[in-house]
Design a protein around this motif. Structure first.
Motif, PDB file in Angstrom:
ATOM      1  N   MET A 365     -37.331 -42.420 -62.571  1.00  0.00           N
ATOM      2  CA  MET A 365     -36.395 -42.088 -61.500  1.00  0.00           C
ATOM      3  C   MET A 365     -37.121 -41.813 -60.190  1.00  0.00           C
ATOM      4  SD  MET A 365     -33.306 -42.471 -62.140  1.00  0.00           S
ATOM      5  CE  MET A 365     -32.397 -42.984 -63.586  1.00  0.00           C
ATOM      6  N   LYS A 368     -37.915 -45.172 -58.770  1.00  0.00           N
ATOM      7  CA  LYS A 368     -36.857 -46.138 -59.097  1.00  0.00           C
ATOM      8  C   LYS A 368     -36.861 -47.342 -58.155  1.00  0.00           C
ATOM      9  CE  LYS A 368     -31.790 -46.454 -59.296  1.00  0.00           C
ATOM     10  NZ  LYS A 368     -30.523 -45.682 -59.235  1.00  0.00           N
ATOM     11  N   GLN A 372     -37.516 -51.157 -59.336  1.00  0.00           N
ATOM     12  CA  GLN A 372     -36.468 -52.172 -59.148  1.00  0.00           C
ATOM     13  C   GLN A 372     -36.989 -53.365 -58.359  1.00  0.00           C
ATOM     14  OE1 GLN A 372     -33.187 -49.712 -57.533  1.00  0.00           O
ATOM     15  NE2 GLN A 372     -31.880 -50.731 -59.041  1.00  0.00           N
ATOM     16  N   TYR A 486     -36.852 -38.837 -67.562  1.00  0.00           N
ATOM     17  CA  TYR A 486     -36.051 -39.200 -66.393  1.00  0.00           C
ATOM     18  C   TYR A 486     -34.616 -38.716 -66.508  1.00  0.00           C
ATOM     19  CZ  TYR A 486     -33.989 -43.100 -69.074  1.00  0.00           C
ATOM     20  OH  TYR A 486     -33.324 -43.851 -70.012  1.00  0.00           O
TER      21      TYR A 486
END
Length: 539
Positions: A365, A368, A372, A486
């Motif tokens: 997280m 993130k 991504q 997370y």
């Protein structure tokens, strides 16, 4: 002596929680403030034939305790504990006005003769002796009466009822108390040491106080209930009860200060207290350490822990046997299968692919956006371990943990998962999982990390001939457990010190992994020896 006396065992029984590492200053402060609070009996720690460390509440000579109790408070008695067989009477110096006043002797049935010999020797040296049979609830009435006869002949300071399993209800406790009370010499105090597996420690203490009659009664407690597993009766609660219902005797505010400044910080690192697991230990007549062992594995939900406890033979339940519970755990986890075909299918699935493994660390997280972006830019085969972050669509989910399997099943429903599942054969998945791999071939011989999910996946990939992997979320364990995952529902309530040890064992095992397979750490990891976290995957 007061009719009802409080014995504080924070530094001794509480020491099991943090391996007795309180620090020299803390030991001194705790003993001093307990005395200022007018605690009747202060237990300073264990006395054992061992190397002495002034920062631990374990002593090899009674003289080592003297600096911690000087100056002695007039209203307090100072004691230590000897586990029968850990030190001989010849190594205990005679009592003086400056040393501790008493010694508690704990013993199992088979050690009874040795315990009585030690007790007589210590009484000859001037100490008040407390005789404490482990697991009094495992004795028959006839065995209790026979033991009481020997106690009456000996005439120690106190004889104890010890609820090792934390399983006694008030009616059962009072039956045991009255059996002893009716037959024990009236000059010998009866002590009560409880564990809080069923949240009964305080209510049982109240029942004993009400029913003790003229008998001198000693009740063990510790600050904040500090003690392994479910913990003990809280000293601050017991003293406040006596202050309000019998007579004002204790300065409870000093105990609260100790709790706030010294004991609560320990609980953040080494938690203890009531839990579903310790409830199961009590209701199955099992030593709480069995549950502690299984909880620290972090792989079984409570239902599975219950099933393992049921496999412990009746005669082995009251006394902890680590080799036994480890063998039962391994047997429970193993479910041998022939996974040759499955491994070949997975191998074909991964052929020629760049592999990205997502472990459930908090960096999933924290980083993130970067993760991504990486997934969008580079074509990779994504394998999620035991959980699926909400922003990732994996190509395969690897599960080796029954607890996590149930969580995934509950959250998604297996038919709605975005990818196929590869599960180890210890998972009770029925026909819902397409790829089952043999559990026992993937585990580590190191008991500390034997079924760590990421390591098991790495072993599987090596078995398939994979020579390079990329890893995110493989952060390592922090003592602040909120930094370990997370998602909050993934957090395990594990002994913080054990987490440090797990990190060391994983680091060592990763050296073996990396001798066979290149591991690229794409997020911060304690296991990355290069500490170079800006690696890029080349097309």
């Amino acid at each position: 002596m007061n009719k009802v006396s409080v014995l504080d065992c924070t530094l001794r029984d509480g020491g099991y929680v943090n391996d007795f590492n309180f620090s020299k200053g803390t030991i001194k402060t705790v003993i001093n403030k307990l005395g200022q609070a007018h605690i009747d009996i202060i237990e300073c720690g264990f006395i054992r034939d061992t190397e002495y460390d002034e920062n631990r509440s374990v002593f090899s000579q009674v003289e080592q305790i003297t600096p911690f109790i000087t100056p002695k408070k007039k209203k307090s008695m100072y004691v230590g504990m000897i586990v029968t067989g850990t030190i001989s009477a010849s190594k205990i110096s005679p009592r003086t006005k400056d040393t501790i006043d008493g010694i508690r002797i704990t013993f199992h049935k088979k050690e009874m003769d040795e315990a009585f010999s030690l007790g007589y020797a210590l009484m000859d040296k001037g100490y008040e002796v407390f005789m404490q049979p482990v697991g009094t609830t495992t004795y028959t009435d006839a065995e209790i009466l026979a033991l009481v006869d020997r106690i009456n002949e000996m005439k120690p300071f106190a004889f104890y009822l010890v609820d090792t399993l934390g399983k006694l209800y008030a009616k059962q406790l009072l039956k045991l108390f009255y059996l002893v009370d009716d037959n024990l010499d009236e000059d010998i105090a009866i002590g009560y040491h409880s564990h809080n597996n069923l949240q009964l420690a305080f209510s049982n203490a109240q029942e004993l106080i009400a029913g003790s009659g003229k008998r001198n009664l000693l009740i063990d407690a510790s600050i904040l209930g500090m003690g392994r597993g479910a913990g003990n009766l809280c000293t601050e609660i017991l003293t406040q009860y006596i202050n309000e219902n019998m007579e004002y005797r204790y300065h409870t505010e000093l105990l609260i200060e100790l709790m706030d400044e010294y004991i609560s910080p320990i609980s953040y690192i080494h938690p203890w207290g009531y839990s579903a697991g310790y409830f199961l230990a009590a209701t199955n007549n099992c030593h709480p350490n069995y549950v502690g062992f299984l909880l620290n594995k972090q792989t079984l939900n409570v239902k599975r822990i219950y099933q393992v406890l049921k496999e412990i033979p009746e005669e082995e339940r009251a006394l902890y046997n680590e080799k036994l519970i480890d063998s039962l755990y391994q047997k429970f986890q193993e479910n041998e299968i022939d996974d040759t075909q499955t491994v070949e299918e997975l191998k074909e699935m991964l052929k020629g692919k760049k592999i990205l493994i997502t472990a459930p660390g908090k960096s999933m997280m924290d980083e993130k956006d970067r993760i991504q972006s990486l997934i969008e830019q580079v074509d990779m085969f994504i394998i999620c371990v035991n959980s699926i972050p909400d922003y990732i669509t994996p190509d395969l989910l690897f599960i080796s943990n029954q607890k996590r399997f149930h969580q995934i099943k509950k959250d998604y429903g297996l038919k709605n998962l975005p990818c196929p599942v590869a599960a180890t054969s210890n998972i009770d998945a029925g026909k819902s999982v397409k790829y089952m791999v043999n559990y026992s071939e993937l585990t580590m011989s190191d008991a500390m990390i034997s079924d760590n999910a990421c390591l098991m996946l790495f072993n599987l990939l090596m078995k398939m001939g994979v020579d390079e992997i990329n890893v995110v979320g493989f952060d390592g364990y922090h003592t602040n457990v909120e930094r370990n995952y997370y998602a909050q529902n993934l957090i395990n309530n594990t002994d913080r010190e054990k987490l440090r040890q797990i990190n060391k064992h994983i680091q060592k095992y990763m050296e073996r992994i990396e001798s066979h397979m290149q591991v690229n750490y794409l997020t911060e990891s304690m296991y990355d020896r290069s500490r170079n976290h800006v690696q890029q995957i080349q097309e």
